[in-house]
Design an enzyme around this catalytic site. Structure first.
Site, PDB file in Angstrom:
ATOM      1  N   GLY A  62      -4.800   8.429   0.352  1.00 21.96           N
ATOM      2  CA  GLY A  62      -5.208   9.080   1.591  1.00 21.96           C
ATOM      3  C   GLY A  62      -6.626   9.578   1.455  1.00 21.96           C
ATOM      4  O   GLY A  62      -7.186   9.537   0.356  1.00 21.96           O
ATOM      5  N   CYS A  89      -3.361   6.457  -6.021  1.00 21.86           N
ATOM      6  CA  CYS A  89      -4.593   7.119  -5.608  1.00 21.86           C
ATOM      7  C   CYS A  89      -4.345   8.609  -5.319  1.00 21.86           C
ATOM      8  O   CYS A  89      -4.022   9.350  -6.218  1.00 21.86           O
ATOM      9  CB  CYS A  89      -5.205   6.391  -4.407  1.00 21.86           C
ATOM     10  SG  CYS A  89      -6.901   6.927  -4.135  1.00 21.86           S
ATOM     11  N   TYR A  90      -4.445   9.032  -4.051  1.00 20.25           N
ATOM     12  CA  TYR A  90      -4.188  10.452  -3.763  1.00 20.25           C
ATOM     13  C   TYR A  90      -2.782  10.844  -4.216  1.00 20.25           C
ATOM     14  O   TYR A  90      -2.579  11.928  -4.773  1.00 20.25           O
ATOM     15  CB  TYR A  90      -4.373  10.713  -2.264  1.00 20.25           C
ATOM     16  CG  TYR A  90      -4.206  12.157  -1.880  1.00 20.25           C
ATOM     17  CD1 TYR A  90      -5.179  13.097  -2.205  1.00 20.25           C
ATOM     18  CD2 TYR A  90      -3.060  12.597  -1.206  1.00 20.25           C
ATOM     19  CE1 TYR A  90      -5.024  14.432  -1.872  1.00 20.25           C
ATOM     20  CE2 TYR A  90      -2.898  13.932  -0.865  1.00 20.25           C
ATOM     21  CZ  TYR A  90      -3.872  14.845  -1.193  1.00 20.25           C
ATOM     22  OH  TYR A  90      -3.716  16.168  -0.864  1.00 20.25           O
ATOM     23  N   HIS A 177      -5.683   1.345  -5.844  1.00 20.16           N
ATOM     24  CA  HIS A 177      -4.867   0.871  -4.716  1.00 20.16           C
ATOM     25  C   HIS A 177      -4.249  -0.494  -5.036  1.00 20.16           C
ATOM     26  O   HIS A 177      -4.875  -1.522  -4.796  1.00 20.16           O
ATOM     27  CB  HIS A 177      -5.740   0.735  -3.461  1.00 20.16           C
ATOM     28  CG  HIS A 177      -6.150   2.042  -2.876  1.00 20.16           C
ATOM     29  ND1 HIS A 177      -5.355   2.753  -2.006  1.00 20.16           N
ATOM     30  CD2 HIS A 177      -7.267   2.787  -3.051  1.00 20.16           C
ATOM     31  CE1 HIS A 177      -5.967   3.866  -1.666  1.00 20.16           C
ATOM     32  NE2 HIS A 177      -7.121   3.916  -2.282  1.00 20.16           N
ATOM     33  N   GLU A 179      -2.082  -1.981  -3.396  1.00 25.93           N
ATOM     34  CA  GLU A 179      -1.668  -2.665  -2.158  1.00 25.93           C
ATOM     35  C   GLU A 179      -2.760  -3.530  -1.549  1.00 25.93           C
ATOM     36  O   GLU A 179      -2.470  -4.376  -0.711  1.00 25.93           O
ATOM     37  CB  GLU A 179      -1.169  -1.640  -1.125  1.00 25.93           C
ATOM     38  CG  GLU A 179      -2.233  -0.791  -0.433  1.00 25.93           C
ATOM     39  CD  GLU A 179      -2.690   0.431  -1.239  1.00 25.93           C
ATOM     40  OE1 GLU A 179      -2.419   0.481  -2.463  1.00 25.93           O
ATOM     41  OE2 GLU A 179      -3.333   1.314  -0.650  1.00 25.93           O
ATOM     42  N   ASP A 235       6.401 -11.349  20.381  1.00 22.09           N
ATOM     43  CA  ASP A 235       7.327 -10.221  20.225  1.00 22.09           C
ATOM     44  C   ASP A 235       8.480 -10.285  21.219  1.00 22.09           C
ATOM     45  O   ASP A 235       9.651 -10.163  20.842  1.00 22.09           O
ATOM     46  CB  ASP A 235       6.596  -8.880  20.377  1.00 22.09           C
ATOM     47  CG  ASP A 235       5.418  -8.767  19.433  1.00 22.09           C
ATOM     48  OD1 ASP A 235       5.397  -9.509  18.440  1.00 22.09           O
ATOM     49  OD2 ASP A 235       4.522  -7.949  19.690  1.00 22.09           O
ATOM     50  N   LYS A 382       4.458  -7.291  12.311  1.00 18.30           N
ATOM     51  CA  LYS A 382       4.206  -8.526  13.065  1.00 18.30           C
ATOM     52  C   LYS A 382       4.545  -9.788  12.260  1.00 18.30           C
ATOM     53  O   LYS A 382       5.180 -10.709  12.769  1.00 18.30           O
ATOM     54  CB  LYS A 382       2.731  -8.562  13.472  1.00 18.30           C
ATOM     55  CG  LYS A 382       2.381  -9.674  14.415  1.00 18.30           C
ATOM     56  CD  LYS A 382       2.404  -9.165  15.821  1.00 18.30           C
ATOM     57  CE  LYS A 382       2.053 -10.205  16.839  1.00 18.30           C
ATOM     58  NZ  LYS A 382       2.201  -9.680  18.195  1.00 18.30           N
TER      59      LYS A 382
END
Ligand code: XMP
Length: 527
Positions: A62, A89-90, A177, A179, A235, A382
């Protein structure tokens, strides 16, 4: 009075959100590892997180510093509950400070690609990855001493403790990170936490999602009936296909053709979608009505309002007709919506059902439509919706369709919308799409709006004569979520083919221009 907290589904990982972009990306990566994940806000008390009985918890990164006054904190009881935790991280720094390690504001800033040296190559997190690896860093504070009982498993030139692990307590953390794609072994490290650290198995699949949703829809709708507005987008198509699988002909889909669709779109819904699903479809041709209402209007906001208003009227009429056609049947009480997980997280922080943007897919249906909502995609991202669509056997052209705005080509004509202009833009758009598909670029770009500047004319020369025609704008963009975007660097020869064909084949167009603006400052659509 607070309602009792229901446990999450078995084997769910909760991602605590200390920064929305990071948390959503982490949740997606966990699911890519075939483990189900949900996001909870950092304001959720630890007792409540634990009451949900997660299989593991991930603390996201964050923008804050643990030293900032008012920075989000974390109660150390999270680490004493026996639940495996991974801090990033944070989240890593919070973990370090809560457990008695040292985090200093040393000015040791690291931002971007950084070399990480692995100190314990066989550790739970780093097993099978190189001794030196590139990771993505973004921090001002640095951990200089790990909490007692933790092994330091990696460092960088500036940060002595860039990763720590405690197998006994099943607590893990990394300063970087994992990710983001710039972290070369990020997904592997995340999977090591999930499978080795937390002992989870990769069992979450789109097949399970379909089964689970079909059961839930059946339980919700019972023997009653539902309707679903189809927009032509992925969608609403996937939501409708799921509900159809669950309740068959007790679902009726309504497709409002407002005349602002792209070439072939209505046929795609009428033929391909119906052929693939067998769904009961009501098509309403309302193009005359929309065009009449839009006559003389150039202002984009006004166009949007008119299109939204007309859409609701037509939809309500269609709904009344469906009820009238079979008055003896069970009541039509449900409205199917293709609401996605990011909408749910962004509007309610993932905490519950409050304040959800439930109408974004069908062109803005009003709150006073008397329906209960069925939202089978509200836990999905998505890309997962596309996978579910594939699983349900929907055609490629529907599943991998680029996003298209509800108000359609109406907002891609800058100026007044007329039938002639729509026909012209439809032709230009079809050519651009054809050439992009032929060049194999469909999956490389997020979307490519084709825009008609109807209020602009410029001089050109074609054949032997002077022309005074309109420009067409190509707006190819790359993006992960449409919140930000960059202009796509399309090959010149593809651009040349599109330009030549449009100026040759589309009457009244004598120029094709390329938009080279990122978002921000531009938006994706022109309007
Ligand atoms: P902008 O132009 O704001 O667009 O950068 C971001 C994304 O949203 C799509 N878009 C819409 N989608 N109804 C929709 O369903 C709308 O009214 C609408 N307006 C924009 C746009 O195509 C892009 O993907």
């Amino acid at each position: 009075m607070a309602s009792p907290v229901a446990p999450v589904a078995p084997d769910t990982v909760l991602v605590v959100d200390f920064g929305a972009q990071y948390a959503q990306l982490i949740a997606r990566r966990v699911r890519e590892a075939r483990v189900y994940s949900e996001i909870v806000p950092s304001t959720m008390p630890v007792a409540e997180i634990l009451a949900r009985k997660p299989a593991a918890v991930i603390l996201s990164g964050g923008p804050s510093s643990v030293y900032e006054p008012g920075a989000p904190g974390l109660d150390r009881s999270l680490f004493e509950a026996g639940v495996p935790v991974f801090g990033m991280c944070y989240g890593f720094q919070l973990m370090a400070t809560a457990l008695g390690g040292t985090v200093d504001n040393t000015g040791a800033r690291e931002y971007g690609r950084t070399a990480l040296a692995v100190a314990k190559p066989g550790s739970t997190l780093f097993e099978g990855t190189p001794a030196e690896q590139t990771v993505w860093m973004s921090h001002g504070d640095a951990c200089s001493a790990a909490p007692e009982g933790f092994t330091v498993t990696a460092s960088t030139d500036l940060v002595p403790v860039a990763a720590f692990e405690n197998d006994e307590l099943r607590l893990y953390g990394v300063q970087y990170h994992p990710e983001v794609l710039h972290t070369v072994h990020g997904q592997q490290i995340l999977e090591h936490f999930l499978y080795r650290g937390a002992g989870l198995t990769p069992t979450w699949t789109t097949e399970n999602v379909v089964e689970e949703q079909v059961a839930l829809i059946r339980a919700q709708v019972g023997t009653r009936r539902a309707i679903c507005g189809l927009s032509g987008g992925v969608d609403s198509a996937v939501a409708a296909a799921l509900v159809h699988k669950a309740i068959g002909d007790r679902l009726t889909c309504v497709y409002v053709d407002h005349g602002l669709m792209r070439k072939g779109e209505t046929e795609q819904v009428e033929k391909d979608f119906v052929a693939a699903t067998g769904v009961r479809l009501k098509v309403v041709d309302a193009s005359e009505r929309f065009l009449a209402a839009l006559a003389g209007v150039s202002d984009p906001e006004q166009k949007r309002k008119i299109i939204g208003r007309e859409f609701i009227r037509v939809f309500e009429q269609a709904q009344a007709e469906i009820v009238a056609e079979a008055p003896g049947d069970e009541p039509v009480e449900f409205l199917v919506q293709g609401t996605l997980y990011p909408d749910v997280v962004e509007s309610g922080g993932g905490t519950g059902t409050a304040n959800i943007k439930s109408h974004h897919n069908v062109g803005g249906l009003p709150d006073d439509l008397q329906f209960e909502l069925v939202e089978p995609l509200r836990k999905l991202f998505k890309d997962e919706v596309r996978m579910v669509g594939q699983e349900l056997g929907l055609p490629e052209e529907i599943v991998h369709r680029q996003p298209f705005p509800g108000p359609g080509l109406g907002i891609r004509i800058v100026g007044e919308v007329t039938r002639e202009r729509l026909d012209l833009l439809r032709e230009a758009d079809a050519i651009a799409r054809e050439e992009l598909t032929a060049a194999g670029l469909d999956r490389d770009i997020w979307q490519c709006p084709v825009v008609l500047l109807a209020d602009v004319r410029s001089v050109g020369v074609q054949g032997d004569g002077r022309t005074y025609g309109h420009p067409i704008v190509l707006r190819p963009v790359s993006s992960e979520d449409a919140m930000t975007a960059d202009w796509s660097r399309l090959p010149y020869d593809v651009l040349a083919r599109i330009s030549t064909r449009i100026t040759n084949e589309v009457k009244d167009v004598n120029r094709v221009v390329l938009d080279v603006t990122s978002k921000p400052p531009g938006t994706i659509e022109w309007e």
